[in-house]
Write an enzyme that holds these catalytic residues in place. Structure first.
Site, PDB file in Angstrom:
ATOM      1  N   ILE A 175      -2.237  -1.232  -3.653  1.00  0.00           N
ATOM      2  CA  ILE A 175      -3.269  -0.507  -2.912  1.00  0.00           C
ATOM      3  C   ILE A 175      -2.861   0.968  -2.829  1.00  0.00           C
ATOM      4  CG2 ILE A 175      -4.538  -0.376  -0.737  1.00  0.00           C
ATOM      5  CD1 ILE A 175      -3.598  -3.323  -0.267  1.00  0.00           C
ATOM      6  N   ASP A 205       0.841  -1.202   0.000  1.00  0.00           N
ATOM      7  CA  ASP A 205       0.000   0.000   0.000  1.00  0.00           C
ATOM      8  C   ASP A 205       0.874   1.249   0.000  1.00  0.00           C
ATOM      9  OD1 ASP A 205      -0.142   1.193   3.166  1.00  0.00           O
ATOM     10  OD2 ASP A 205       0.508  -0.878   2.932  1.00  0.00           O
ATOM     11  N   SER A 206       0.421   2.283  -0.707  1.00  0.00           N
ATOM     12  CA  SER A 206       1.086   3.584  -0.739  1.00  0.00           C
ATOM     13  C   SER A 206       2.552   3.425  -1.176  1.00  0.00           C
ATOM     14  CB  SER A 206       0.953   4.259   0.628  1.00  0.00           C
ATOM     15  OG  SER A 206       1.319   5.612   0.569  1.00  0.00           O
ATOM     16  N   ALA A 207       3.501   3.838  -0.341  1.00  0.00           N
ATOM     17  CA  ALA A 207       4.908   3.666  -0.697  1.00  0.00           C
ATOM     18  C   ALA A 207       5.262   2.193  -0.846  1.00  0.00           C
ATOM     19  CB  ALA A 207       5.804   4.309   0.361  1.00  0.00           C
TER      20      ALA A 207
END
Length: 331
Positions: free
Chosen positions: A220, A190-192
């Site tokens: 994500i 997710d994200s980074a």
């Protein structure tokens, strides 16, 4: 007493001014979101003050506070076996569901947590709970990668950690140790962490020495590019709570070991202006609006500078490095 009657309303007004943010009407529980954002901003500003006083790096302090106050209730899942291991020098946490019946091999997920390449951990309850739930609901072996963080290291070390841990896990003997089906392995984040998962997956697809590769990539809300900080979503959400656009730019600067003085240049896309030769080769493949229906474009206006600052890319070559910005990779 009279001064208190004046001071209290003034403090209340200042507090309301600090907390209040205009939010889209569709946001549920807007005051909860505003209070969360105000708390996070206050903590960040405190961390920046500590940084300014040269007592510690602001991201180290912020991560310490996040881990200290990480008091989320643990998910009860006694059947999941959790072990900490080291894969090619990289710490990981492995979640194994119990064997069921005559099933000999399980599916698996390599998971890479988010946090702006600088925050959180595979061991915080947030990601620990998430991976336990995944292991249980998917009946899968989940490998959560504990890559090193900014400011201890910057790009490309986070990428190298995630790649080394994943390649180690994909070795046939390691998969056999965890009873994993080599044809049913996913990589996610997710994200980074989604950024790292995408970059790792791209590299694995090109590695001719690998006999096992991921079957599925599940990203994500991944951070995939630093080419354009004025995409439709950036324009529409530039002042959204918790992660406004300028904070995202600062996380990028920290990750690629840049200077905050460049933040404004990045925000207005000076680093990828039409006169920046190194950026031209990527522009044709980055038509952000080609896949968006009008309902998502809304009032979007592209920001393409005619003349910019080519020196930014010279100073920060990672801005155009596919290992950092996987959306720039060849199709």
């Amino acid at each position: 007493m009279r001064a208190a009657w004046v001071l209290l309303p003034a403090l209340a007004a200042l507090s309301a001014y600090y907390v209040y943010l205009p939010l889209p009407g569709a946001v549920s529980d807007p005051w909860k979101l505003m209070l969360l954002d105000a708390t996070f901003r206050a903590v960040q500003q405190t961390c920046h003050l500590i940084h300014y006083l040269r007592l510690s790096h602001h991201l180290i302090v912020l991560n310490y506070l996040i881990c200290t106050f990480d008091k989320l209730k643990s998910v009860s899942s006694e059947d999941i076996k959790i072990t900490d291991a080291v894969f090619d020098g990289v710490e990981v946490r492995v979640f194994e569901p119990p064997a069921e019946g005559d099933e000999s091999l399980k599916r698996s997920v390599v998971y890479i947590h988010g946090g702006g390449w600088a925050l959180a951990s595979a061991r915080t309850s947030l990601y620990n709970n998430l991976c336990r739930i995944m292991a249980e609901s998917l009946n899968a072996v989940v490998v959560s990668v504990e890559y090193r963080l900014v400011p201890e290291v910057c790009f490309p070390e986070q990428y190298h950690d995630a790649l080394r841990a994943t390649k180690h896990f994909l070795q046939p003997d390691v998969l056999a140790e965890y009873s994993v089906d080599p044809s049913r392995i996913a990589i996610s984040g997710d994200s980074a962490g989604g950024n790292l998962a995408a970059a790792v997956c791209q590299q694995l697809s090109k590695d001719e020495d690998l006999t096992v590769r991921p079957k599925l990539q599940a990203l994500i809300y991944p951070v995939l590019q630093a080419f354009d900080f004025n995409t439709p979503s950036y324009q529409q959400n530039m002042n959204m709570p918790v992660l406004p656009r300028y904070v995202m730019v600062n996380y990028w600067i920290d990750y690629i070991n840049g200077n905050y003085d460049l933040a404004h240049e990045l925000l207005v896309n000076n680093h990828t202006a039409l006169n920046v030769g190194r950026a031209l080769s990527f522009r044709a493949r980055l038509n952000w609006t080609s896949l968006l229906p009008p309902s998502f474009k809304k009032s979007y206006k592209p920001v393409v500078q005619t003349t910019g600052t080519a020196a930014i890319v010279e100073r920060l070559p990672a801005l155009l490095d596919v290992r950092a910005v996987p959306l720039l990779a060849d199709d």
